[in-house]
Design a protein around this motif. Structure first.
Motif, short mmCIF file in Angstrom:
data_model
loop_
_atom_site.label_atom_id
_atom_site.label_comp_id
_atom_site.label_asym_id
_atom_site.label_seq_id
_atom_site.Cartn_x
_atom_site.Cartn_y
_atom_site.Cartn_z
N ILE A 188 0.72 -1.67 0.14
CA ILE A 188 -0.29 -0.06 -0.69
C ILE A 188 0.86 0.76 0.17
CG2 ILE A 188 -1.90 0.94 1.46
CD1 ILE A 188 -2.95 -1.16 2.52
N LYS A 189 2.18 1.44 0.89
CA LYS A 189 2.49 2.24 0.87
C LYS A 189 3.53 2.97 -0.55
CE LYS A 189 4.47 2.18 6.19
NZ LYS A 189 4.96 2.22 6.44
N THR A 190 4.14 1.35 -1.40
CA THR A 190 4.42 1.77 -2.51
C THR A 190 3.60 2.53 -3.80
OG1 THR A 190 3.61 -0.50 -3.14
CG2 THR A 190 6.67 0.40 -2.32
N ILE A 191 2.56 2.25 -3.52
CA ILE A 191 1.47 2.53 -3.89
C ILE A 191 1.08 3.36 -3.91
CG2 ILE A 191 -0.94 2.26 -4.92
CD1 ILE A 191 -1.05 -0.81 -3.95
N PHE A 192 1.38 4.33 -2.78
CA PHE A 192 1.10 5.41 -2.84
C PHE A 192 2.56 6.37 -2.82
CE2 PHE A 192 -2.97 4.16 -1.46
CZ PHE A 192 -4.09 4.96 -1.57
N HIS A 193 3.41 5.58 -3.46
CA HIS A 193 4.69 6.92 -3.35
C HIS A 193 5.27 7.27 -1.82
CE1 HIS A 193 3.96 6.28 -7.32
NE2 HIS A 193 3.09 6.99 -7.88
N ILE A 194 4.66 6.25 -1.05
CA ILE A 194 4.97 6.37 0.25
C ILE A 194 6.61 5.51 1.10
CG2 ILE A 194 4.62 6.51 3.50
CD1 ILE A 194 2.27 6.19 2.08
N PRO A 195 7.81 6.53 1.21
CA PRO A 195 8.85 5.44 1.39
C PRO A 195 8.66 4.21 2.85
CG PRO A 195 9.64 7.86 1.78
CD PRO A 195 7.73 7.52 2.04
N VAL A 196 9.05 2.90 1.83
CA VAL A 196 9.40 1.99 2.29
C VAL A 196 10.57 1.81 3.48
CG1 VAL A 196 8.95 -0.60 2.49
CG2 VAL A 196 7.98 0.52 1.09
N LYS A 197 10.93 1.59 4.66
CA LYS A 197 12.01 1.22 5.44
C LYS A 197 12.07 0.25 5.77
CE LYS A 197 12.31 6.26 5.85
NZ LYS A 197 12.60 7.27 7.27
N TYR A 198 13.32 0.14 6.43
CA TYR A 198 13.69 -1.81 6.57
C TYR A 198 13.92 -1.20 8.48
CZ TYR A 198 11.63 -4.15 3.00
OH TYR A 198 11.17 -4.28 1.64
N PRO A 199 13.53 -1.21 9.53
CA PRO A 199 14.30 -1.31 10.56
C PRO A 199 15.38 -2.31 10.86
CG PRO A 199 11.97 -0.78 10.91
CD PRO A 199 12.37 -1.61 9.62
N TYR A 200 16.93 -2.22 11.82
CA TYR A 200 17.38 -2.95 11.93
C TYR A 200 16.93 -4.00 12.31
CZ TYR A 200 17.80 -1.73 17.44
OH TYR A 200 16.65 -1.79 18.27
N TYR A 201 16.31 -4.49 12.75
CA TYR A 201 15.52 -5.15 13.69
C TYR A 201 14.45 -6.34 12.00
CZ TYR A 201 11.89 -2.38 14.70
OH TYR A 201 10.47 -1.45 14.44
N TYR A 202 14.95 -6.05 11.08
CA TYR A 202 14.32 -7.19 9.81
C TYR A 202 15.03 -8.15 9.70
CZ TYR A 202 9.32 -4.34 10.09
OH TYR A 202 8.77 -4.45 10.18
N PHE A 203 16.63 -7.74 10.03
CA PHE A 203 17.76 -7.97 9.21
C PHE A 203 18.47 -9.24 10.03
CE2 PHE A 203 17.06 -4.10 7.62
CZ PHE A 203 17.30 -4.18 6.14
N SER A 204 18.82 -9.95 9.52
CA SER A 204 19.74 -12.04 10.66
C SER A 204 21.06 -11.33 11.13
CB SER A 204 18.60 -13.02 10.00
OG SER A 204 18.98 -13.66 8.74
N SER A 205 21.76 -10.51 9.59
CA SER A 205 22.73 -10.93 10.08
C SER A 205 24.23 -9.91 9.56
CB SER A 205 23.27 -12.24 8.66
OG SER A 205 23.37 -12.95 8.64
N LEU A 206 25.06 -9.58 10.49
CA LEU A 206 25.82 -8.30 10.71
C LEU A 206 27.09 -8.48 9.55
CD1 LEU A 206 25.66 -8.14 14.24
CD2 LEU A 206 24.27 -6.74 12.82
N ILE A 207 27.13 -7.09 8.76
CA ILE A 207 28.48 -7.86 8.24
C ILE A 207 29.57 -6.36 8.67
CG2 ILE A 207 29.90 -6.90 6.19
CD1 ILE A 207 27.82 -8.52 4.49
N ILE A 208 30.76 -6.68 9.07
CA ILE A 208 31.49 -5.91 10.12
C ILE A 208 32.82 -5.64 8.40
CG2 ILE A 208 33.11 -7.55 11.30
CD1 ILE A 208 33.38 -5.33 12.98
N THR A 209 33.54 -4.52 8.20
CA THR A 209 34.21 -4.51 7.39
C THR A 209 35.71 -3.28 8.22
OG1 THR A 209 33.61 -2.88 6.60
CG2 THR A 209 33.05 -4.95 5.29
N GLY A 210 36.10 -3.52 7.51
CA GLY A 210 37.41 -2.67 8.06
C GLY A 210 39.47 -3.41 7.55
N THR A 211 40.41 -3.06 8.54
CA THR A 211 41.66 -3.25 7.88
C THR A 211 42.49 -4.09 9.10
OG1 THR A 211 41.91 -1.68 8.95
CG2 THR A 211 42.30 -0.70 7.22
N LEU A 212 43.13 -4.93 8.74
CA LEU A 212 43.58 -6.27 9.49
C LEU A 212 44.87 -5.23 10.35
CD1 LEU A 212 42.46 -8.43 7.51
CD2 LEU A 212 44.47 -9.76 8.79
N ASN A 213 45.52 -3.99 10.17
CA ASN A 213 46.32 -3.40 10.80
C ASN A 213 46.11 -2.48 10.63
OD1 ASN A 213 48.61 -5.55 11.31
ND2 ASN A 213 48.33 -5.68 8.93
#
Length: 213
Positions: A188-213
């Motif tokens: 319904i939101k997409t039909i009326f062009h209302i932005p659809v958001k996905y809060p963090y608790y809708y996701f089951s995994s985490l990705i962490i990135t960075g450097t080794l040194n």
């Protein structure tokens, strides 16, 4: 998760730690285009995978024709395939939660191969998702029986820092299945062009990135 990882490593040289899987699952994941090692192989410039499951590695080589995998233990073995080349990324996909001592594991990897590897990608299950929250309210737990840990953004970042890594970004991935009413409201939101958001608790995994040194 797979899309996020392949986007990051596209055109790069990659070490894939824990590259294999349970043998019965590999063909199923390949058929669904979800087997991570194939996706990394197809999208990277060069990739080598390593796993401690000898039988699974032999299956991948013999039955599936992959030549870019080796059997070995990055903690105990001297792996020249890793130490005699420079790498853009080391990918630890859904393995940290299986280890008895993940800090020591990552610390030893950094000490042995940190001179050769620029950056890391770690993915782990997130404790913050709607399914887990519902189970907690019912005093229930559903978990892979081989897992030792659940993670939050803070705890996986803390683990990385304790191992001597330098985390830079944590992201949520793997949208969990939505109920019928949620899907209707979102439609319904997409039909009326209302932005659809996905809060963090809708996701089951985490990705962490960075450097080794």
């Amino acid at each position: 998760r797979e899309d996020a990882i392949t986007e990051i490593i596209k055109g790069k040289d990659v070490i894939h730690i824990g590259c294999s899987d349970h043998i019965p699952l590999i063909r199923k994941k390949m058929a669904a285009n979800k087997w991570l090692h194939k996706l990394i192989t197809d999208n990277s410039r060069f990739c080598i995978g390593i796993d401690i499951d000898r039988e699974s590695i032999e299956f991948v080589v013999r039955e599936l024709g992959f030549s870019n995998v080796i059997y070995g233990n990055i903690v105990t073995d001297d792996l020249k395939e890793l130490s005699e080349k420079d790498w853009d990324f080391a990918v630890f996909g859904e393995i940290i939660e299986h280890l008895d001592n993940p800090v020591e594991f990552l610390r030893i990897f950094r000490e042995k191969y940190g001179r050769n590897v620029k950056r890391f990608i770690i993915t782990v299950p997130s404790v913050y998702n709607r399914k887990n929250m519902k189970n907690m309210l019912r005093y229930r737990e559903e978990i892979n029986s081989d897992h030792r840990y659940w993670f939050t953004p803070y705890t996986i970042a803390k683990l990385a820092v304790s191992a001597g890594l330098n985390p830079e970004r944590v992201s949520y991935v793997n949208l969990i299945p939505l109920g019928i009413m949620k899907l209707i409201f979102r439609k319904i939101k997409t039909i009326f062009h209302i932005p659809v958001k996905y809060p963090y608790y809708y996701f089951s995994s985490l990705i962490i990135t960075g450097t080794l040194n």
